[in-house]
Scaffold this motif. Structure first.
Motif, PDB file in Angstrom:
ATOM      1  N   GLU A 132       0.810  -1.231   0.000  1.00  0.00           N
ATOM      2  CA  GLU A 132       0.000   0.000   0.000  1.00  0.00           C
ATOM      3  C   GLU A 132       0.843   1.280   0.000  1.00  0.00           C
ATOM      4  O   GLU A 132       0.355   2.336  -0.386  1.00  0.00           O
ATOM      5  N   VAL A 133       2.077   1.196   0.490  1.00  0.00           N
ATOM      6  CA  VAL A 133       2.908   2.405   0.670  1.00  0.00           C
ATOM      7  C   VAL A 133       4.286   2.181   0.056  1.00  0.00           C
ATOM      8  O   VAL A 133       4.946   1.178   0.347  1.00  0.00           O
ATOM      9  N   HIS A 134       4.722   3.133  -0.773  1.00  0.00           N
ATOM     10  CA  HIS A 134       6.062   3.064  -1.360  1.00  0.00           C
ATOM     11  C   HIS A 134       6.859   4.288  -0.928  1.00  0.00           C
ATOM     12  O   HIS A 134       6.380   5.421  -1.054  1.00  0.00           O
ATOM     13  N   LEU A 141       3.980   2.049 -10.294  1.00  0.00           N
ATOM     14  CA  LEU A 141       3.110   1.933  -9.124  1.00  0.00           C
ATOM     15  C   LEU A 141       1.673   2.250  -9.518  1.00  0.00           C
ATOM     16  O   LEU A 141       1.428   3.213 -10.242  1.00  0.00           O
ATOM     17  N   ASP A 142       0.757   1.455  -8.993  1.00  0.00           N
ATOM     18  CA  ASP A 142      -0.657   1.732  -9.197  1.00  0.00           C
ATOM     19  C   ASP A 142      -1.005   3.057  -8.506  1.00  0.00           C
ATOM     20  O   ASP A 142      -0.391   3.434  -7.502  1.00  0.00           O
ATOM     21  N   VAL A 174       2.668   7.260  -2.162  1.00  0.00           N
ATOM     22  CA  VAL A 174       4.110   7.456  -2.283  1.00  0.00           C
ATOM     23  C   VAL A 174       4.570   8.460  -1.221  1.00  0.00           C
ATOM     24  O   VAL A 174       4.041   9.572  -1.147  1.00  0.00           O
ATOM     25  N   LEU A 175       5.525   8.035  -0.400  1.00  0.00           N
ATOM     26  CA  LEU A 175       6.088   8.913   0.630  1.00  0.00           C
ATOM     27  C   LEU A 175       7.512   9.301   0.224  1.00  0.00           C
ATOM     28  O   LEU A 175       8.333   8.426  -0.072  1.00  0.00           O
ATOM     29  N   VAL A 176       7.782  10.581   0.185  1.00  0.00           N
ATOM     30  CA  VAL A 176       9.104  11.101  -0.206  1.00  0.00           C
ATOM     31  C   VAL A 176       9.791  11.628   1.049  1.00  0.00           C
ATOM     32  O   VAL A 176       9.248  12.496   1.737  1.00  0.00           O
ATOM     33  N   TRP A 177      10.973  11.104   1.328  1.00  0.00           N
ATOM     34  CA  TRP A 177      11.701  11.471   2.554  1.00  0.00           C
ATOM     35  C   TRP A 177      12.937  12.267   2.178  1.00  0.00           C
ATOM     36  O   TRP A 177      13.855  11.738   1.563  1.00  0.00           O
ATOM     37  N   ASP A 178      12.944  13.552   2.558  1.00  0.00           N
ATOM     38  CA  ASP A 178      14.077  14.420   2.240  1.00  0.00           C
ATOM     39  C   ASP A 178      15.113  14.288   3.363  1.00  0.00           C
ATOM     40  O   ASP A 178      14.835  14.648   4.507  1.00  0.00           O
ATOM     41  N   SER A 179      16.278  13.754   3.046  1.00  0.00           N
ATOM     42  CA  SER A 179      17.325  13.579   4.055  1.00  0.00           C
ATOM     43  C   SER A 179      17.990  14.911   4.349  1.00  0.00           C
ATOM     44  O   SER A 179      18.067  15.785   3.493  1.00  0.00           O
ATOM     45  N   SER A 180      18.470  15.032   5.559  1.00  0.00           N
ATOM     46  CA  SER A 180      19.079  16.295   5.978  1.00  0.00           C
ATOM     47  C   SER A 180      20.431  16.013   6.609  1.00  0.00           C
ATOM     48  O   SER A 180      20.864  14.873   6.717  1.00  0.00           O
ATOM     49  N   ALA A 181      21.069  17.081   7.046  1.00  0.00           N
ATOM     50  CA  ALA A 181      22.339  16.914   7.728  1.00  0.00           C
ATOM     51  C   ALA A 181      22.162  16.101   9.005  1.00  0.00           C
ATOM     52  O   ALA A 181      23.072  15.433   9.462  1.00  0.00           O
ATOM     53  N   GLN A 182      20.977  16.156   9.604  1.00  0.00           N
ATOM     54  CA  GLN A 182      20.773  15.546  10.911  1.00  0.00           C
ATOM     55  C   GLN A 182      20.333  14.089  10.808  1.00  0.00           C
ATOM     56  O   GLN A 182      20.838  13.232  11.524  1.00  0.00           O
ATOM     57  N   ILE A 183      19.349  13.814   9.949  1.00  0.00           N
ATOM     58  CA  ILE A 183      18.726  12.493   9.880  1.00  0.00           C
ATOM     59  C   ILE A 183      18.911  11.940   8.468  1.00  0.00           C
ATOM     60  O   ILE A 183      18.595  12.613   7.492  1.00  0.00           O
ATOM     61  N   ARG A 184      19.434  10.721   8.394  1.00  0.00           N
ATOM     62  CA  ARG A 184      19.669  10.093   7.093  1.00  0.00           C
ATOM     63  C   ARG A 184      18.668   8.951   6.901  1.00  0.00           C
ATOM     64  O   ARG A 184      18.624   8.028   7.712  1.00  0.00           O
ATOM     65  N   LEU A 242      13.415   0.102   3.468  1.00  0.00           N
ATOM     66  CA  LEU A 242      13.327  -1.359   3.599  1.00  0.00           C
ATOM     67  C   LEU A 242      12.405  -1.857   2.490  1.00  0.00           C
ATOM     68  O   LEU A 242      11.193  -1.678   2.561  1.00  0.00           O
ATOM     69  N   PRO A 243      12.960  -2.443   1.424  1.00  0.00           N
ATOM     70  CA  PRO A 243      12.112  -2.861   0.304  1.00  0.00           C
ATOM     71  C   PRO A 243      11.321  -4.121   0.644  1.00  0.00           C
ATOM     72  O   PRO A 243      11.613  -4.803   1.629  1.00  0.00           O
ATOM     73  N   MET A 244      10.335  -4.428  -0.208  1.00  0.00           N
ATOM     74  CA  MET A 244       9.537  -5.644  -0.008  1.00  0.00           C
ATOM     75  C   MET A 244      10.332  -6.868  -0.452  1.00  0.00           C
ATOM     76  O   MET A 244      11.028  -6.837  -1.469  1.00  0.00           O
ATOM     77  N   ARG A 245      10.178  -7.944   0.305  1.00  0.00           N
ATOM     78  CA  ARG A 245      10.810  -9.208  -0.082  1.00  0.00           C
ATOM     79  C   ARG A 245      10.061  -9.785  -1.279  1.00  0.00           C
ATOM     80  O   ARG A 245       8.837  -9.901  -1.256  1.00  0.00           O
ATOM     81  N   PRO A 246      10.785 -10.145  -2.333  1.00  0.00           N
ATOM     82  CA  PRO A 246      10.071 -10.628  -3.522  1.00  0.00           C
ATOM     83  C   PRO A 246       9.571 -12.057  -3.341  1.00  0.00           C
ATOM     84  O   PRO A 246      10.161 -12.833  -2.577  1.00  0.00           O
ATOM     85  N   PRO A 247       8.480 -12.408  -4.056  1.00  0.00           N
ATOM     86  CA  PRO A 247       8.017 -13.791  -4.021  1.00  0.00           C
ATOM     87  C   PRO A 247       9.064 -14.708  -4.667  1.00  0.00           C
ATOM     88  O   PRO A 247       9.897 -14.257  -5.464  1.00  0.00           O
ATOM     89  N   GLY A 248       9.022 -15.968  -4.311  1.00  0.00           N
ATOM     90  CA  GLY A 248       9.973 -16.920  -4.884  1.00  0.00           C
ATOM     91  C   GLY A 248      11.276 -16.977  -4.124  1.00  0.00           C
ATOM     92  O   GLY A 248      12.259 -17.555  -4.605  1.00  0.00           O
ATOM     93  N   THR A 249      11.333 -16.344  -2.941  1.00  0.00           N
ATOM     94  CA  THR A 249      12.586 -16.357  -2.175  1.00  0.00           C
ATOM     95  C   THR A 249      12.450 -17.160  -0.886  1.00  0.00           C
ATOM     96  O   THR A 249      13.326 -17.100  -0.015  1.00  0.00           O
TER      97      THR A 249
END
Lengths: 207, 248
Positions: free
Chosen positions: A106-108, A155-156, A161-171, A175-182
């Motif tokens: 549901e969330v990328h 993406l549907d 979609v969440l966009v995270w702007d990194s800063s000097a303080q927080i990087r 964590l991607p989704m585990r693909p099927p077949g693994t």
């Protein structure tokens, strides 16, 4: 209309000049005792063997197989690094305060640093050129779904979609989704599937 | 506000160039290494978290150098020049200019040496000088392992709480900021108040530097953008220093 924007490639003369200038600078700094003849190679070697995306890949693979570890990673990325058998210092330079966000059906999530190139060195190493490109930095904050499609991630419309702007303080990283077949793969096999791009949110993990 | 502070949402650009290499020319590795060494040898590290015995490191480098100093050089550039230079070209210009202005080398020395290397392929391919005190490299690796955390004790309670609506101030920007310009005047929700406070190591004209709270803010797309190019099913997050914010 075709664009004249050169991207990352410039004429050979320009590169030859920069190569000579940086060598002139480095040799003068060595002669004057600012750095040693080994300093730059020591730093580059550190990023090849100790601090790089291979660390992030191990963290993600472990989170995929161990729910308690995944919870720790999402709550306190630096504590999760400490719990791994990593070289000393993987909460060190440019990773003092890292946070990871989880992709779901549901969330990328995708990361950016609009002002420059802030990046979690201990888990992902050094940032690839596209991340430093003003075009990416300008566009992904406004039209992330279109930018992701240019990277090959379709993406549907229903996926947030969440966009995270990194800063000097927080990087930030992803964590991607585990693909099927693994199913049944070892942590080492899972880690081998991961790319920096998957852990930045611009690629999915493929078997 | 300069264009390099205000990139977010710029229209009319090209498709993404998915260049996954960290360095696209071998010389770029060298300037990256020089910058990282400067951060590892910076004279402020005796007051850092963790503390380093930096005055005992046998380097002739005695200057204050952080990411902020490198960023300030790039952000101080004329915007049209900024976008003509590739990432590490800006570093090479800023760092070599710093060593000249601080008196470690002269412009003449640098230009003469560069010209010699350009004239002679034998010299260009010759190895770099060796030698130097290995204790310098010990400090560089120690810095890579231990870092230079900007976290500091909180001097006063955080002004805002999770769930608060805050507005990004219209701050007057000089040559350096940590506030993306396209956020100015816009309202966001506080989604996290980070523990403790964060320093920026030196004061900037727009008010960061002294340790202060940092907030994770969520911006709705319709708050930031006109309809064109906007993605209605997205959220944008930024971690912002308290001095840039006011109650909405």
């Amino acid at each position: 209309m075709p664009s004249n924007y050169p991207g990352f490639k410039y004429g050979a003369d320009r590169e030859t000049f920069s190569a000579a200038k940086v060598k002139a600078l480095e040799s003068l700094l060595i002669e004057k005792g600012v750095i040693t003849g080994k300093t730059v190679d020591t730093i580059l070697g550190y990023f090849e063997t100790e601090m790089g995306p291979f660390n992030g890949a191990k963290l993600v693979a472990k989170a995929w197989v161990d729910p308690a570890f995944k919870k720790l990673l999402l709550e306190d990325c630096n504590a999760a690094c400490e719990a791994m058998d990593f070289p000393e210092g993987m909460s060190g330079a440019e990773g003092e305060h890292m946070r990871i966000v989880e992709n779901t059906p549901e969330v990328h999530n995708v990361i950016v640093c609009t002002l420059c190139s802030c990046y979690p060195w201990p888990t992902l190493g050094l940032p690839p050129y596209w991340f430093k490109d003003p075009t990416f930095r300008a566009r992904v904050v406004r039209e992330p779904r279109v930018v992701l499609s240019e990277f090959g991630v379709q993406l549907d419309e229903s996926v947030k979609v969440l966009v995270w702007d990194s800063s000097a303080q927080i990087r930030w990283w992803v964590l991607p989704m585990r693909p099927p077949g693994t199913e049944g793969m070892s942590e080492a096999q899972l880690a081998a599937l991961l790319t920096p791009e998957a852990m930045m949110g611009v690629a999915t993990v493929k078997v | 506000m300069k264009l390099q502070h205000n990139l977010g949402g710029l229209e009319g650009l090209d498709p993404i160039t998915p260049e996954i290499e960290v360095f696209v020319e071998p010389w770029e590795k060298r300037i990256f290494g020089i910058h990282t060494a400067m951060m590892a040898l910076s004279n402020h590290l005796d007051t850092a978290n963790p503390q380093y015995m930096i005055d005992q490191v046998p380097t002739t480098f005695k200057s204050f150098w952080t990411w902020g100093h490198l960023r300030m050089g790039a952000e101080a550039m004329h915007p049209f020049e900024y976008f003509q230079l590739r990432y590490y070209e800006k570093w090479l210009g800023g760092i070599s200019g710093f060593f000249v202005s601080e008196g470690y080398i002269t412009q003449e020395e640098l230009d003469t040496r560069t010209a010699e290397l350009l004239e002679s392929s034998e010299k260009a391919e010759a190895p770099l000088p060796m030698g130097g005190n290995p204790a310098i490299d010990t400090q560089v690796v120690k810095y890579l392992r231990e870092g230079d955390s900007p976290m500091r004790p909180l001097a006063a309670p955080a002004k805002f709480s999770v769930g608060d609506q805050v507005r990004v101030k219209n701050t007057l920007v000089a040559d350096h900021t940590r506030l993306p310009g396209n956020l100015q005047g816009h309202v966001a929700e506080v989604v996290k108040v980070y523990d403790n406070a964060f320093t920026y190591f030196f004061p900037t004209a727009d008010g960061i530097g002294t340790p202060m709270p940092v907030y994770s803010l969520a911006f709705k797309p319709e708050e930031l953008w006109a309809e064109s190019l906007m993605d209605p099913n997205s959220l944008y997050y930024n971690d912002i220093f308290e001095v840039y914010l006011e109650a909405a």
